[in-house]
Design a protein around this motif. Structure first.
Motif, mmCIF file in Angstrom:
data_model
loop_
_atom_site.group_PDB
_atom_site.id
_atom_site.type_symbol
_atom_site.label_atom_id
_atom_site.label_comp_id
_atom_site.label_asym_id
_atom_site.label_seq_id
_atom_site.Cartn_x
_atom_site.Cartn_y
_atom_site.Cartn_z
ATOM 1 N N UNK A 72 0.876 -1.257 0.015
ATOM 2 C CA UNK A 72 0.069 -0.073 0.041
ATOM 3 C C UNK A 72 0.968 1.172 -0.037
ATOM 4 N N UNK A 73 0.286 2.326 -0.329
ATOM 5 C CA UNK A 73 1.074 3.651 -0.264
ATOM 6 C C UNK A 73 1.411 4.062 1.098
ATOM 7 N N UNK A 74 0.838 3.484 2.262
ATOM 8 C CA UNK A 74 1.322 3.679 3.620
ATOM 9 C C UNK A 74 2.918 2.886 3.836
ATOM 10 N N UNK A 75 3.078 2.021 2.973
ATOM 11 C CA UNK A 75 4.392 1.046 3.288
ATOM 12 C C UNK A 75 5.493 1.807 2.373
ATOM 13 N N UNK A 76 5.129 2.419 1.404
ATOM 14 C CA UNK A 76 6.565 2.904 0.504
ATOM 15 C C UNK A 76 6.378 4.455 0.383
ATOM 16 N N UNK A 77 7.564 5.064 0.085
ATOM 17 C CA UNK A 77 7.664 6.526 -0.028
ATOM 18 C C UNK A 77 7.851 7.017 -1.331
ATOM 19 N N UNK A 78 7.671 6.139 -2.476
ATOM 20 C CA UNK A 78 7.900 6.535 -3.858
ATOM 21 C C UNK A 78 7.360 5.507 -4.685
ATOM 22 N N UNK A 79 7.113 5.667 -5.941
ATOM 23 C CA UNK A 79 6.836 4.728 -6.956
ATOM 24 C C UNK A 79 7.702 4.919 -8.078
ATOM 25 N N UNK A 80 8.329 3.972 -8.583
ATOM 26 C CA UNK A 80 9.265 3.947 -9.327
ATOM 27 C C UNK A 80 8.613 4.219 -10.870
ATOM 28 N N UNK A 81 7.829 3.408 -11.186
ATOM 29 C CA UNK A 81 7.266 3.397 -12.565
ATOM 30 C C UNK A 81 5.561 3.001 -12.391
ATOM 31 N N UNK A 82 4.661 3.787 -13.253
ATOM 32 C CA UNK A 82 3.295 3.235 -13.191
ATOM 33 C C UNK A 82 3.018 2.907 -14.591
ATOM 34 N N UNK A 83 2.321 1.763 -14.897
ATOM 35 C CA UNK A 83 1.733 1.544 -16.356
ATOM 36 C C UNK A 83 0.338 1.679 -16.215
ATOM 37 N N UNK A 84 -0.391 2.074 -16.932
ATOM 38 C CA UNK A 84 -1.914 2.213 -17.200
ATOM 39 C C UNK A 84 -2.471 2.708 -18.399
ATOM 40 N N UNK A 85 -3.550 2.352 -18.568
ATOM 41 C CA UNK A 85 -4.203 2.661 -20.034
ATOM 42 C C UNK A 85 -4.909 3.925 -19.929
ATOM 43 N N UNK A 86 -5.611 4.188 -21.057
ATOM 44 C CA UNK A 86 -6.281 5.537 -21.249
ATOM 45 C C UNK A 86 -7.325 5.416 -22.207
ATOM 46 N N UNK A 87 -8.308 6.474 -22.009
ATOM 47 C CA UNK A 87 -9.482 6.283 -23.172
ATOM 48 C C UNK A 87 -9.307 7.051 -24.238
ATOM 49 N N UNK A 88 -8.569 8.194 -23.965
ATOM 50 C CA UNK A 88 -8.388 9.202 -25.079
ATOM 51 C C UNK A 88 -6.882 10.020 -24.905
ATOM 52 N N UNK A 89 -6.078 9.995 -25.735
ATOM 53 C CA UNK A 89 -4.694 10.885 -25.559
ATOM 54 C C UNK A 89 -4.487 11.857 -26.676
ATOM 55 N N UNK A 90 -4.399 13.096 -26.531
ATOM 56 C CA UNK A 90 -4.192 14.073 -27.305
ATOM 57 C C UNK A 90 -2.644 14.103 -27.589
ATOM 58 N N UNK A 91 -2.308 14.762 -28.563
ATOM 59 C CA UNK A 91 -0.986 15.163 -29.088
ATOM 60 C C UNK A 91 0.280 15.818 -28.094
#
Ligand code: 5RP
Length: 234
Positions: free
Chosen positions: A75-94
């Protein structure tokens, strides 16, 4: 979903999973494209190619998939940072601004994705758009007792709000946080995403909206050209 779209999602998920390095804390996004990334991270862990990964889930779906593929969660209470996040999207602009929330998970996604030192977005080419709001309605998560005034406030701003209803469930969609989702149409699209993101979040009762302005570091785009899948970076 057509076979070509599934193939694009799979290959872009694999490309993102391949960027994860041993020892990392990884934000695990939500949706059908990220599901492939979670699967491939799990496979790299099981094969011994990756070691010492900890995942931060952004939804109930991400928790279930991480457990299925053997990715330890924190959980976010157990770490002090996030190295990388991978996530989708529904729309992406330029400009790499996004609309997210097609899976009603954008609130937890925004918390995790915006904390990450590197946020990688994984999409198929059908998600690219010249202007946000022209191909996808903007999801807004709202506290249930505030839905009526929030919808009135959005209408006053020129949006057309619509309460998201469940499929195979009577009544509205309830988010993982126990809130409701209002999908908003803006005629002509969204002119100033960063501004609208702040304005909407200022309406009392709004928890979070699906505009992610200036959060994405890299957008990986899956394409199928001449029946062959490829991935390019934006
Ligand atoms: C969930 C999201 C998803 O990332 C977004 O809907 C994309 O999903 P998919 O990869 O299934 O198209 O924002 O809230």
């Amino acid at each position: 979903m057509s076979d070509a779209v599934t193939l694009m999602k799979q290959e872009v998920g694999r490309a993102a999973a391949n960027q994860v390095q041993s020892g990392s804390i990884v934000g695990l996004g939500t949706g059908s494209t990220t599901a492939f990334a979670i699967q491939f991270i799990g496979e790299r862990l099981q094969s011994g190619e990756l070691k010492d990964i900890r995942g931060i889930p952004t939804s109930f779906q991400a928790i279930v998939l991480a457990r299925k593929y053997g990715i330890p969660l924190v959980g976010l209470d157990e770490v002090d940072h996030v190295d990388v996040a991978i996530d989708g999207a529904d729309e992406v602009d330029p400009q790499k601004n996004l609309i997210k929330g097609g899976g009603a998970a954008h609130t937890q996604e925004k918390i995790v994705d915006s904390l990450a030192a590197k946020f990688i977005v994984v999409v198929d080419s059908g998600k690219l758009s010249d202007k946000l709001g022209t191909t996808f309605l903007l999801p807004v998560e709202v506290i249930p007792m505030g839905v009526a005034p929030v919808m009135r406030a959005i209408a006053k701003m020129g949006g057309q709000p619509d309460l998201r209803m469940g499929v195979k469930k009577a009544g509205p969609v309830v988010s993982d946080n126990g809130n409701l989702i209002v999908d908003v149409k803006f005629d002509g699209g969204i002119d100033h995403p960063a501004e609208l993101e702040k304005t909407l979040n200022n309406i009392p009762g709004v928890v979070e909206n699906g505009i992610f302005a200036g959060v994405a570091d890299e957008v990986l785009i899956g394409e199928v050209i001449d029946s062959k899948a490829s991935v390019r970076s934006m």
